[in-house]
Motif scaffolding. Sequence first.
Motif, PDB file in Angstrom:
ATOM      1  N   ASN A   1       3.758  15.658   8.232  1.00  0.00           N
ATOM      2  CA  ASN A   1       3.189  14.447   8.844  1.00  0.00           C
ATOM      3  C   ASN A   1       4.040  14.096  10.062  1.00  0.00           C
ATOM      4  O   ASN A   1       5.228  13.827   9.895  1.00  0.00           O
ATOM      5  CB  ASN A   1       3.242  13.317   7.804  1.00  0.00           C
ATOM      6  CG  ASN A   1       2.695  12.012   8.307  1.00  0.00           C
ATOM      7  OD1 ASN A   1       2.266  11.901   9.443  1.00  0.00           O
ATOM      8  ND2 ASN A   1       2.729  10.997   7.448  1.00  0.00           N
TER       9      ASN A   1
ATOM     10  N   ASP B   1       6.570  17.800  -0.796  1.00  0.00           N
ATOM     11  CA  ASP B   1       5.666  16.679  -0.606  1.00  0.00           C
ATOM     12  C   ASP B   1       4.330  17.272  -0.163  1.00  0.00           C
ATOM     13  O   ASP B   1       4.204  17.783   0.952  1.00  0.00           O
ATOM     14  CB  ASP B   1       6.232  15.712   0.444  1.00  0.00           C
ATOM     15  CG  ASP B   1       5.351  14.474   0.630  1.00  0.00           C
ATOM     16  OD1 ASP B   1       4.129  14.574   0.410  1.00  0.00           O
ATOM     17  OD2 ASP B   1       5.885  13.421   1.019  1.00  0.00           O
TER      18      ASP B   1
ATOM     19  N   GLY C   1       4.478   6.142  -2.965  1.00  0.00           N
ATOM     20  CA  GLY C   1       4.945   7.485  -2.628  1.00  0.00           C
ATOM     21  C   GLY C   1       6.447   7.487  -2.410  1.00  0.00           C
ATOM     22  O   GLY C   1       7.157   8.396  -2.858  1.00  0.00           O
ATOM     23  N   MET C   2       6.963   6.459  -1.743  1.00  0.00           N
ATOM     24  CA  MET C   2       8.405   6.409  -1.466  1.00  0.00           C
ATOM     25  C   MET C   2       9.221   6.246  -2.754  1.00  0.00           C
ATOM     26  O   MET C   2      10.348   6.742  -2.842  1.00  0.00           O
ATOM     27  CB  MET C   2       8.745   5.306  -0.460  1.00  0.00           C
ATOM     28  CG  MET C   2       8.454   5.680   0.984  1.00  0.00           C
ATOM     29  SD  MET C   2       9.023   7.314   1.513  1.00  0.00           S
ATOM     30  CE  MET C   2      10.791   7.215   1.262  1.00  0.00           C
TER      31      MET C   2
ATOM     32  N   THR D   1      -1.290   6.957  -2.619  1.00  0.00           N
ATOM     33  CA  THR D   1      -1.904   5.983  -1.704  1.00  0.00           C
ATOM     34  C   THR D   1      -2.983   6.623  -0.821  1.00  0.00           C
ATOM     35  O   THR D   1      -3.938   5.950  -0.437  1.00  0.00           O
ATOM     36  CB  THR D   1      -0.797   5.427  -0.770  1.00  0.00           C
ATOM     37  OG1 THR D   1       0.319   5.022  -1.557  1.00  0.00           O
ATOM     38  CG2 THR D   1      -1.281   4.296   0.089  1.00  0.00           C
ATOM     39  N   LYS D   2      -2.774   7.906  -0.496  1.00  0.00           N
ATOM     40  CA  LYS D   2      -3.614   8.557   0.520  1.00  0.00           C
ATOM     41  C   LYS D   2      -4.895   9.140  -0.100  1.00  0.00           C
ATOM     42  O   LYS D   2      -5.622   8.426  -0.753  1.00  0.00           O
ATOM     43  CB  LYS D   2      -2.791   9.619   1.239  1.00  0.00           C
ATOM     44  CG  LYS D   2      -1.409   9.113   1.683  1.00  0.00           C
ATOM     45  CD  LYS D   2      -1.521   7.966   2.675  1.00  0.00           C
ATOM     46  CE  LYS D   2      -0.231   7.702   3.374  1.00  0.00           C
ATOM     47  NZ  LYS D   2       0.385   6.427   3.193  1.00  0.00           N
TER      48      LYS D   2
ATOM     49  N   SER E   1       2.147  10.949  -2.125  1.00  0.00           N
ATOM     50  CA  SER E   1       1.769   9.562  -1.891  1.00  0.00           C
ATOM     51  C   SER E   1       0.328   9.475  -2.382  1.00  0.00           C
ATOM     52  O   SER E   1      -0.608   9.909  -1.692  1.00  0.00           O
ATOM     53  CB  SER E   1       1.856   9.203  -0.408  1.00  0.00           C
ATOM     54  OG  SER E   1       1.246   7.941  -0.214  1.00  0.00           O
TER      55      SER E   1
HETATM   56  C1  PLP Z   1       3.660  12.738   3.602  1.00  0.00           C
HETATM   57  C2  PLP Z   1       3.965  11.384   3.032  1.00  0.00           C
HETATM   58  N1  PLP Z   1       4.836  11.285   2.029  1.00  0.00           N
HETATM   59  C3  PLP Z   1       5.164  10.083   1.489  1.00  0.00           C
HETATM   60  C4  PLP Z   1       4.609   8.917   1.969  1.00  0.00           C
HETATM   61  C5  PLP Z   1       5.019   7.602   1.372  1.00  0.00           C
HETATM   62  O1  PLP Z   1       3.996   7.110   0.569  1.00  0.00           O
HETATM   63  P1  PLP Z   1       3.766   5.537   0.282  1.00  0.00           P
HETATM   64  O2  PLP Z   1       3.351   4.908   1.558  1.00  0.00           O
HETATM   65  O3  PLP Z   1       2.720   5.563  -0.778  1.00  0.00           O
HETATM   66  O4  PLP Z   1       5.069   4.990  -0.210  1.00  0.00           O
HETATM   67  C6  PLP Z   1       3.681   8.980   3.007  1.00  0.00           C
HETATM   68  C7  PLP Z   1       3.067   7.739   3.551  1.00  0.00           C
HETATM   69  O5  PLP Z   1       2.450   7.753   4.596  1.00  0.00           O
HETATM   70  C8  PLP Z   1       3.355  10.248   3.557  1.00  0.00           C
HETATM   71  O6  PLP Z   1       2.477  10.376   4.561  1.00  0.00           O
END
Ligand code: PLP
Length: 395
Positions: free
Chosen positions: A165, A190, A94-95, A214-215, A212
């Motif tokens: 978040n 986001d 995500g980053m 990932t979530k 992200s």
């Molecule tokens: C709202 C949000 N954006 C971006 C990210 C970053 O994602 P990643 O951990 O996959 O790099 C996160 C991670 O917790 C997130 O909660």
Amino acid sequence: MADGTPHPTGAGASGRPWSPATTVVAAGRPPRTPDAPVNPPLVLSSTFVGAGKPGPGARTYARSSNASWEPLEEVLATLEGTGEDGGALAFASGMAAVSAVLALVPLGGRVVAPRSAYNTSVELLEQLDADGRARVTFVDVADTAEVESALAGGADLLWLESPTNPLLEVADLPACAAAGRGAGAVVAVDGTFATPLVQQPLALGADVVVHSVTKLLSGHSDVLLGAVATSDAALLQRLSTHRRVHGAIPGPFEAWLALRGLRTLALRVERTGATAAELARRLERHPAVGRVRHPSLPSDPGHERARAQMRGAGSVLSLELVGDDDGALAAALVDRLGLWTPATSLGGVESLVERRRRHANEPPTTPLGLLRLSCGLEDVEDLWADLEQALDGGA
Ligand SMILES: Cc1ncc(COP(=O)(O)O)c(C=O)c1O
């Protein structure tokens, strides 16, 4: 999306456009030819056979395009409604996706961004500002007037996160996006907490949506991945070039795993969203709980906005305990939980709980005792029983 690869229309033979619940299952599949696999194959190759000058969409090297990313990108593009000119791009995390969008800002350009949002995004924005690479004005994204006034002198990028978040604040996306575009800014949202099944920022006026993956999109806490989606062909090209030259590419296996998780997104979003709303309702009535944040609650400041621009309120909620000025009560509560796992991250099948201020980079707008709860797929009664015994155990 490989440059030049067409997107599926998201419509089956009937001509009826697929609903998102169908898209997550049916899009991004190999062509239905005899003996073809039902699932996209995992392609583990760093280079591809070719001679001479590569044509549009041709595979050359796996940092430029990779068959294992494309089905995932097709599904995400369809869900976000990018249209034929746009598309989605998967990133290493995500980053990495956030960084690619922030890199659109010219040197010394102006950015308007949330002061309260995902901690590492805020950290990166602060770094860009401190290094003189961008001039960042931090705002409360739930306060539309503050966003508008920060944009007044013009801006290059309006960065939004909604819901945020971990405060679950809801920005008025149509109003903020209109103000951002009016100021000449690229508007990026986001949308990690919502997923495209709950909120479609492009349809609400944003230029780019960031996730992200990932979530919730991947959903099983076993992969790190990010994505961007846009309807704007020129922006897509710039972001694709950024990914190629900076090299923040996803691994093929991660992309394959993410797509495998994405197939059940509709079911998971529905179930975890219902669990979060039910727990929020019960927690709000518990005498040990001082505040619950979840846009499903009529008492939540984001409730009406969420009803207007989201289909549901997401699977994450936050709570604060009565009299917990320093977070000690929250930390003790976490220790008493047996089913909820104390861990960072969110959006997996297992329920997680975390006191966010344990992170040094958490914005000070997050209360010291705030606990973020990510609801998984366990039975809601079991989740509640665990919370209730932990809450009562501290009395
Ligand atoms: C709202 C949000 N954006 C971006 C990210 C970053 O994602 P990643 O951990 O996959 O790099 C996160 C991670 O917790 C997130 O909660």
